[in-house]
Design a protein around this motif. Structure first.
Motif, PDB file in Angstrom:
ATOM      1  N   CYS A   1       0.808  -1.224   0.000  1.00 33.64           N
ATOM      2  CA  CYS A   1       0.000   0.000   0.000  1.00 33.64           C
ATOM      3  C   CYS A   1       0.839   1.271   0.000  1.00 33.64           C
ATOM      4  O   CYS A   1       0.293   2.370  -0.125  1.00 33.64           O
TER       5      CYS A   1
ATOM      6  N   ILE B   1       0.489   3.632  -3.128  1.00 39.27           N
ATOM      7  CA  ILE B   1      -0.822   4.198  -3.451  1.00 39.27           C
ATOM      8  C   ILE B   1      -0.895   5.620  -2.911  1.00 39.27           C
ATOM      9  O   ILE B   1      -0.615   5.876  -1.751  1.00 39.27           O
ATOM     10  N   TYR B   2      -1.258   6.540  -3.806  1.00 34.41           N
ATOM     11  CA  TYR B   2      -1.428   7.937  -3.417  1.00 34.41           C
ATOM     12  C   TYR B   2      -2.871   8.333  -3.696  1.00 34.41           C
ATOM     13  O   TYR B   2      -3.418   8.006  -4.759  1.00 34.41           O
TER      14      TYR B   2
END
Length: 173
Positions: free
Chosen positions: A161, A164-165
């Protein structure tokens, strides 16, 4: 309701002022007092029946319940008699109810607190002591389970994770 800090004590009888000074002298500092010398308050003659202020919220006066604004006033005698009726009903109602209820309620309260003390002394505290005794073993076992199973899983999810932005923008209509 007026707070107690504005009340002033007025002495009416000054004949036995020396005797009152001896009776109301402040207690000695804790380092000079011994538990056997300090007098215990008796149940028959107590100056303050609420020494710790448990029931401060029950200090209700006539003016706390009923009040007339400056624009309207009833007759003075009606106002005076209403105040007398309120105070008499409050005091005598309380006295009659305590005659009927005080002894049974205090008996039930005493039994309840005795039961709570017994449960606390003989059930709760031994269980807490057992937990404190066994806790180091359980803690080391739990830390082993966390380090072997949960920590690697959480580290893997965190690495997956981390790329992820999330970009939040305000959409206009």
């Amino acid at each position: 309701m007026m707070s107690d800090e504005y009340l002033v004590e007025c002495k009416i009888d000054d004949d036995d002022e020396e005797e009152q000074k001896l009776q109301h002298s402040p207690p000695p500092p804790p380092q000079f007092s011994t538990p056997s010398i300090t007098p215990q308050p008796s149940l028959t003659h107590v100056e303050s029946r609420d020494p710790y202020g448990v029931n401060k919220h029950l200090k209700v006066e006539f003016s706390d319940v009923l009040a007339e604004p400056m624009s309207v006033h009833s007759y003075d005698r009606v106002w005076v008699y209403s105040g007398i009726s309120f105070e008499s009903a409050r005091i005598w109602g309380y006295r009659c109810l305590t005659v009927l209820c005080a002894v049974p309620v205090s008996l039930l309260s005493g039994c309840l607190f005795a039961l709570l003390a017994c449960l606390h002394i003989w059930c709760v505290m031994p269980c807490i002591q057992v937990c404190h005794t066994c806790l180091p073993c359980v803690r080391s076992l739990w830390m082993t389970v966390v380090n072997i199973f949960i920590e690697p899983f959480c580290a893997s999810v965190a690495r997956c994770c981390s790329g992820i932005y999330i970009l939040l923008s305000k959409e206009e209509d």
